[in-house]
Design an enzyme around this catalytic site. Structure first.
Site, PDB file in Angstrom:
ATOM      1  N   HIS A  18       0.836  -1.204   0.000  1.00  0.00           N
ATOM      2  CA  HIS A  18       0.000   0.000   0.000  1.00  0.00           C
ATOM      3  C   HIS A  18       0.871   1.255   0.000  1.00  0.00           C
ATOM      4  O   HIS A  18       2.113   1.166  -0.096  1.00  0.00           O
ATOM      5  CB  HIS A  18      -1.007  -0.018   1.151  1.00  0.00           C
ATOM      6  CG  HIS A  18      -0.385  -0.052   2.525  1.00  0.00           C
ATOM      7  ND1 HIS A  18       0.499   0.879   2.966  1.00  0.00           N
ATOM      8  CD2 HIS A  18      -0.520  -0.946   3.544  1.00  0.00           C
ATOM      9  CE1 HIS A  18       0.873   0.607   4.195  1.00  0.00           C
ATOM     10  NE2 HIS A  18       0.283  -0.517   4.566  1.00  0.00           N
ATOM     11  N   HIS A  21       4.089   1.342   2.218  1.00  0.00           N
ATOM     12  CA  HIS A  21       5.218   0.553   1.697  1.00  0.00           C
ATOM     13  C   HIS A  21       5.827   1.258   0.487  1.00  0.00           C
ATOM     14  O   HIS A  21       7.037   1.319   0.326  1.00  0.00           O
ATOM     15  CB  HIS A  21       4.764  -0.845   1.249  1.00  0.00           C
ATOM     16  CG  HIS A  21       4.008  -1.608   2.293  1.00  0.00           C
ATOM     17  ND1 HIS A  21       2.760  -2.119   2.084  1.00  0.00           N
ATOM     18  CD2 HIS A  21       4.336  -1.922   3.577  1.00  0.00           C
ATOM     19  CE1 HIS A  21       2.347  -2.738   3.175  1.00  0.00           C
ATOM     20  NE2 HIS A  21       3.287  -2.631   4.098  1.00  0.00           N
ATOM     21  N   CYS A 126       1.318  -9.415  22.566  1.00  0.00           N
ATOM     22  CA  CYS A 126       0.399  -8.987  21.506  1.00  0.00           C
ATOM     23  C   CYS A 126       0.763  -9.762  20.242  1.00  0.00           C
ATOM     24  O   CYS A 126       1.885  -9.627  19.736  1.00  0.00           O
ATOM     25  CB  CYS A 126       0.488  -7.486  21.252  1.00  0.00           C
ATOM     26  SG  CYS A 126      -0.457  -7.013  19.789  1.00  0.00           S
ATOM     27  N   CYS A 129       1.642  -7.514  17.196  1.00  0.00           N
ATOM     28  CA  CYS A 129       3.004  -6.948  17.175  1.00  0.00           C
ATOM     29  C   CYS A 129       4.050  -8.045  17.284  1.00  0.00           C
ATOM     30  O   CYS A 129       5.236  -7.788  17.117  1.00  0.00           O
ATOM     31  CB  CYS A 129       3.224  -5.997  18.338  1.00  0.00           C
ATOM     32  SG  CYS A 129       2.104  -4.618  18.377  1.00  0.00           S
ATOM     33  N   CYS A 143      -2.799  -3.029  23.955  1.00  0.00           N
ATOM     34  CA  CYS A 143      -1.651  -2.783  23.088  1.00  0.00           C
ATOM     35  C   CYS A 143      -1.854  -1.432  22.418  1.00  0.00           C
ATOM     36  O   CYS A 143      -2.909  -1.189  21.819  1.00  0.00           O
ATOM     37  CB  CYS A 143      -1.556  -3.888  22.033  1.00  0.00           C
ATOM     38  SG  CYS A 143      -0.620  -3.363  20.594  1.00  0.00           S
ATOM     39  N   HIS A 146      -2.584  -1.932  18.511  1.00  0.00           N
ATOM     40  CA  HIS A 146      -3.751  -2.691  18.036  1.00  0.00           C
ATOM     41  C   HIS A 146      -5.002  -2.469  18.873  1.00  0.00           C
ATOM     42  O   HIS A 146      -6.058  -2.999  18.554  1.00  0.00           O
ATOM     43  CB  HIS A 146      -3.417  -4.193  17.968  1.00  0.00           C
ATOM     44  CG  HIS A 146      -2.392  -4.507  16.931  1.00  0.00           C
ATOM     45  ND1 HIS A 146      -1.039  -4.443  17.181  1.00  0.00           N
ATOM     46  CD2 HIS A 146      -2.512  -4.843  15.627  1.00  0.00           C
ATOM     47  CE1 HIS A 146      -0.370  -4.752  16.083  1.00  0.00           C
ATOM     48  NE2 HIS A 146      -1.240  -4.988  15.132  1.00  0.00           N
ATOM     49  N   LYS A 295      -5.750   7.351  10.324  1.00  0.00           N
ATOM     50  CA  LYS A 295      -4.834   6.234  10.079  1.00  0.00           C
ATOM     51  C   LYS A 295      -5.396   5.359   8.957  1.00  0.00           C
ATOM     52  O   LYS A 295      -6.595   5.108   8.903  1.00  0.00           O
ATOM     53  CB  LYS A 295      -4.703   5.431  11.379  1.00  0.00           C
ATOM     54  CG  LYS A 295      -3.553   4.481  11.341  1.00  0.00           C
ATOM     55  CD  LYS A 295      -3.311   3.798  12.658  1.00  0.00           C
ATOM     56  CE  LYS A 295      -2.302   2.688  12.389  1.00  0.00           C
ATOM     57  NZ  LYS A 295      -1.911   1.936  13.512  1.00  0.00           N
ATOM     58  N   LYS A 298      -7.485  -1.248   6.884  1.00  0.00           N
ATOM     59  CA  LYS A 298      -8.388  -2.064   6.067  1.00  0.00           C
ATOM     60  C   LYS A 298      -9.821  -1.874   6.529  1.00  0.00           C
ATOM     61  O   LYS A 298     -10.728  -1.724   5.720  1.00  0.00           O
ATOM     62  CB  LYS A 298      -7.997  -3.534   6.230  1.00  0.00           C
ATOM     63  CG  LYS A 298      -7.387  -4.130   4.994  1.00  0.00           C
ATOM     64  CD  LYS A 298      -7.424  -5.634   5.137  1.00  0.00           C
ATOM     65  CE  LYS A 298      -6.167  -6.263   4.586  1.00  0.00           C
ATOM     66  NZ  LYS A 298      -5.930  -7.592   5.044  1.00  0.00           N
TER      67      LYS A 298
HETATM   68  N1  MSP Z   1       8.286  -6.894   8.850  1.00  0.00           N
HETATM   69  C1  MSP Z   1       8.466  -5.743   9.635  1.00  0.00           C
HETATM   70  C2  MSP Z   1       9.779  -5.081   9.322  1.00  0.00           C
HETATM   71  C3  MSP Z   1      10.994  -5.935   9.475  1.00  0.00           C
HETATM   72  S1  MSP Z   1      12.438  -5.108   9.003  1.00  0.00           S
HETATM   73  C4  MSP Z   1      13.657  -6.062   9.490  1.00  0.00           C
HETATM   74  C5  MSP Z   1       7.330  -4.758   9.368  1.00  0.00           C
HETATM   75  N2  MSP Z   1       6.673  -4.905   8.214  1.00  0.00           N
HETATM   76  S2  MSP Z   1       5.453  -3.977   7.740  1.00  0.00           S
HETATM   77  O1  MSP Z   1       4.925  -4.615   6.547  1.00  0.00           O
HETATM   78  O2  MSP Z   1       4.535  -3.748   8.795  1.00  0.00           O
HETATM   79  O3  MSP Z   1       6.091  -2.652   7.266  1.00  0.00           O
HETATM   80  C6  MSP Z   1       6.270  -1.562   8.129  1.00  0.00           C
HETATM   81  C7  MSP Z   1       6.876  -0.444   7.317  1.00  0.00           C
HETATM   82  O4  MSP Z   1       6.010  -0.126   6.195  1.00  0.00           O
HETATM   83  C8  MSP Z   1       7.003   0.881   8.038  1.00  0.00           C
HETATM   84  O5  MSP Z   1       8.125   0.952   8.860  1.00  0.00           O
HETATM   85  C9  MSP Z   1       7.088   1.817   6.846  1.00  0.00           C
HETATM   86  O6  MSP Z   1       8.316   1.697   6.221  1.00  0.00           O
HETATM   87  C10 MSP Z   1       6.010   1.256   5.948  1.00  0.00           C
HETATM   88  N3  MSP Z   1       4.692   1.795   6.300  1.00  0.00           N
HETATM   89  C11 MSP Z   1       3.576   1.055   6.574  1.00  0.00           C
HETATM   90  N4  MSP Z   1       2.530   1.927   6.778  1.00  0.00           N
HETATM   91  C12 MSP Z   1       2.949   3.192   6.661  1.00  0.00           C
HETATM   92  C13 MSP Z   1       2.310   4.448   6.637  1.00  0.00           C
HETATM   93  N5  MSP Z   1       1.023   4.596   6.857  1.00  0.00           N
HETATM   94  N6  MSP Z   1       3.061   5.536   6.351  1.00  0.00           N
HETATM   95  C14 MSP Z   1       4.387   5.441   6.038  1.00  0.00           C
HETATM   96  N7  MSP Z   1       5.008   4.265   6.026  1.00  0.00           N
HETATM   97  C15 MSP Z   1       4.395   3.136   6.521  1.00  0.00           C
HETATM   98  O7  MSP Z   1       7.126  -3.893  10.197  1.00  0.00           O
END
Ligand code: MSP
Length: 641
Positions: A18, A21, A126, A129, A143, A146, A295, A298
């Site tokens: 999304h 990412h 949790c 997390c 948490c 969540h 925020k 989904k």
């Molecule tokens: N799998 C772990 C990371 C392991 S790294 C060794 C994880 N994955 S995640 O799919 O939840 O991705 C989190 C990351 O996605 C955030 O740190 C950021 O880079 C990005 N983002 C997810 N949602 C976001 C926003 N709403 N805004 C900006 N970036 C965000 O955590």
């Protein structure tokens, strides 16, 4: 030469890619490209995090095995990146055997070092997390992420003596102000280190979870998913003996959002210390994208899919907007209105108009040929000096991850060039026959646009390359000498041919879009009447430019099974590029050379990132599709009347 390494978090494969990412990964890609543009060797890693409870849960929800499920979602991430012009050197998956080996080797080292012990622990866990929370961290017993009550879990596990390394870590952070940036996150981490932190539980008993990497010293346990995941950064460089590790690790930078600050700023460096590996050089932390201050989630149904934005507004505006709008470190709010605002103001008006005007004038005054520069005047010198300072600041700010300020600074120069056009008034110089002066002004403008396009390459690679071509320049990454570009105003070779027009950033008419939306909203629900064929006037018919054509080439649109990208000759200077949903019905060889009929004045549209300039007319009957055509041998370009 400063080898530079950049990573994104590896994303959980429990959701589709999304906006969040996409942002982190586009930032990583842009800074990586900026380094390469400046001739520094650079290595860029992204990938997927595939173990743990969360993934098992998601696979179960889809009635798939974890193996099947991770395969599918990981591919979604891998395939999404080329669409966003994100080009990592390595896409890593934690289920790869190379990674498993690396994790087990680190675990063994840490164990041999006496930093892993077996103990019993009861705590608030949790599952969202995948970690234990202390009483203090919970908010009203829930948490904080969540808003769910954690489960109380008591079990025997392995622990990493993280506490042993907290003091050395604190010292490292204090001694190295650039280790964690921006400042607010550095302070947050120093705050965490001031609190009571416990040792880290790094195992899960197989009785509870089997989807993970087995501990090398106890086959009844798998590794805690964070301990496993963080190690990806060095697996990707082939630690311990890989050349990549030796070359790039000293320049390692990780980008993360604020949600995963603690694992990256506390767990990871202490793990590295224990394993005897030097720490990474920098952690760069950004804020969260919200959608209209809310925020993304989904359940709220407000998750922004990057591809839908790219389809609607184009990739270059999307990437530009993300970098320009978010102050790195702070949260930012995403809205289509804001994106359209930036697109129209910065790209269509400022940069697009400038390019269009300059190209049109070059054609009018010099038949499209890049002129020679001769004696310069004060305003030219001023333009070049301002260019020097804007480009230099831009690159420096960019390399400090201050993308918004960097682009704002670059736009000072874009606006200046617009003013320079008005002040030097080439049309007057032309009228008055001041040819030398006209040549100099036009050269400065073309060279200025070339430099802007070059500097924009990290932000919008494909579009920047097109723009460079339009002003009569090529692009060869190996040949670029970025720093020399700032002071020399002679990069563009006189005599080259420029394009007639640019049109890389078409304006998006917001009011029309809103009106359209209102019009569809106010339309009554579909009734049987909708199927009635209403009459149109002869004038309406005449407005439709339907012509004969011939398909010159056909190829599948990347990532879209049903679509062909066609080149169709319709009697114009250039063939039309048309995207057509014909791939289920025809092979390439059925289409190439085939006569067709085309609606040529249909509003152009980007479909799956590819510009479509018309529609090939066809009739569907059951599972078959027939293409309309005139008598065999009819010339392309004849209007249907
Ligand atoms: N799998 C772990 C990371 C392991 S790294 C060794 C994880 N994955 S995640 O799919 O939840 O991705 C989190 C990351 O996605 C955030 O740190 C950021 O880079 C990005 N983002 C997810 N949602 C976001 C926003 N709403 N805004 C900006 N970036 C965000 O955590």
């Amino acid at each position: 030469m400063n080898p530079f390494f950049i990573s994104t978090p590896i994303y959980y494969v429990n959701a589709r890619p999304h906006l969040g990412h996409a942002y982190t990964t586009i930032v990583a890609d842009s800074i990586y490209r900026m380094k390469k543009l400046g001739n520094d060797p650079a290595f860029f890693v992204t990938g997927t995090d595939e173990h743990g409870d969360k993934i098992v849960e998601a696979a179960q929800a889809h009635q798939q095995t974890p193996e099947e499920y991770v395969e599918k979602i990981s591919k979604l991430f891998k395939d999404a990146w080329p669409w966003l012009e994100v080009a990592p050197d390595r896409f890593i998956r934690t289920t790869e055997s190379q990674h498993k080996k690396c994790v087990q080797e680190i675990l063994q080292r840490v164990y041999d070092n006496g930093d892993i012990y077996f103990g019993e622990y009861g705590g608030h866990y949790c599952f969202g997390c995948e970690r234990f929370y202390t009483e203090k961290e919970l908010v009203d017993g829930l948490c904080p992420d969540h808003q769910k009550k954690p489960d109380f879990i008591q079990e025997k596990n392995y622990f990493f003596r993280m506490t042993r390394y907290l003091e050395p870590l604190k010292k490292h952070i204090l001694d190295n102000p650039d280790f964690i940036k921006p400042e607010r996150y550095r302070n947050e981490v120093l705050g965490m280190l001031g609190d009571e932190l416990n040792d880290l539980c790094i195992s899960r008993p197989k009785t509870r979870l089997t989807w993970g990497i087995e501990l090398p010293f106890d086959d009844q346990y798998v590794t805690y998913v964070w301990f496993d995941a963080l190690i990806n950064y060095i697996t990707a460089l082939q630690w311990p003996d890989g050349e990549g590790f030796k070359k790039y690790w000293p320049g390692a930078h990780h980008i993360v959002a604020k949600d995963i600050l603690k694992p990256h700023a506390v767990f990871w460096p202490t793990m590295l210390m224990s394993a005897g590996i030097p720490l990474y050089q920098g952690l760069r932390v950004h804020g969260y994208w919200t959608v209209k201050e809310t925020k993304m989630s989904k359940s709220l149904g407000n998750v922004i899919e990057p591809m839908s934005m790219v389809d609607k507004y184009g990739l270059a505006p999307f990437r530009y907007f993300l970098l320009r709008e978010m102050q790195f470190g702070l949260d930012a709010s995403f809205s289509e209105e804001a994106l359209v605002g930036r697109l129209n103001a910065d790209l269509a008006n400022d940069l697009g108009n400038l390019t269009n005007r300059v190209l049109a004038m070059t054609h009018k005054y010099f038949k499209g040929v890049v002129p020679q520069i001769s004696a310069t005047q004060q305003e030219d010198e001023h333009t070049m000096e301002l260019g020097y300072s804007c480009f230099k600041d831009y690159v420096e700010l960019f390399e400090k991850f201050d993308f918004a300020k960097a682009l704002a600074r670059l736009w000072v120069f874009v606006s200046h060039l617009n003013k320079y056009v008005d002040q030097s008034a080439p049309w007057m110089l032309y009228k008055e026959g001041k040819n030398d002066r006209l040549q100099t002004v036009m050269y400065i403008l073309l060279e200025g646009i070339r430099k802007i396009a070059l500097h924009m390459w990290p932000v919008m690679p494909g579009t920047a390359e097109q723009m460079l071509e339009q002003v009569g320049s090529g692009f060869d990454l190996q040949e670029v000498d970025l720093h020399a570009e700032w002071s020399k105003w002679n990069g563009l070779v006189p005599g080259g041919l420029v394009a007639k027009k640019s049109n890389l950033f078409p304006r998006v008419d917001v009011t029309t879009d809103q009106e359209k939306k209102q019009a569809t909203q106010s339309k009554p629900a579909s009734t049987a009447d909708d199927n009635k064929i209403s009459t149109i006037s002869f004038d309406d018919f005449k407005r439709m430019h339907i012509v004969t054509g011939k398909v010159l080439s056909a190829e599948k649109v990347k990532g879209a099974d049903k679509l062909f990208q066609l080149e169709v000759e319709i009697g114009e200077n250039q063939p039309r590029q048309i995207v057509a949903g014909l791939a289920d019905f025809f092979a390439v060889s059925d289409l190439e050379g085939r006569e067709v009929v085309v609606l040529a004045n249909l509003e152009p549209k980007k479909i799956r990132g590819v510009q479509s300039q018309g529609m090939v007319l066809a009739v569907r009957h059951g599972k078959k599709m027939s293409l309309l055509k005139a008598e065999p041998g009819t010339k392309p370009g004849l209007k249907i009347s």
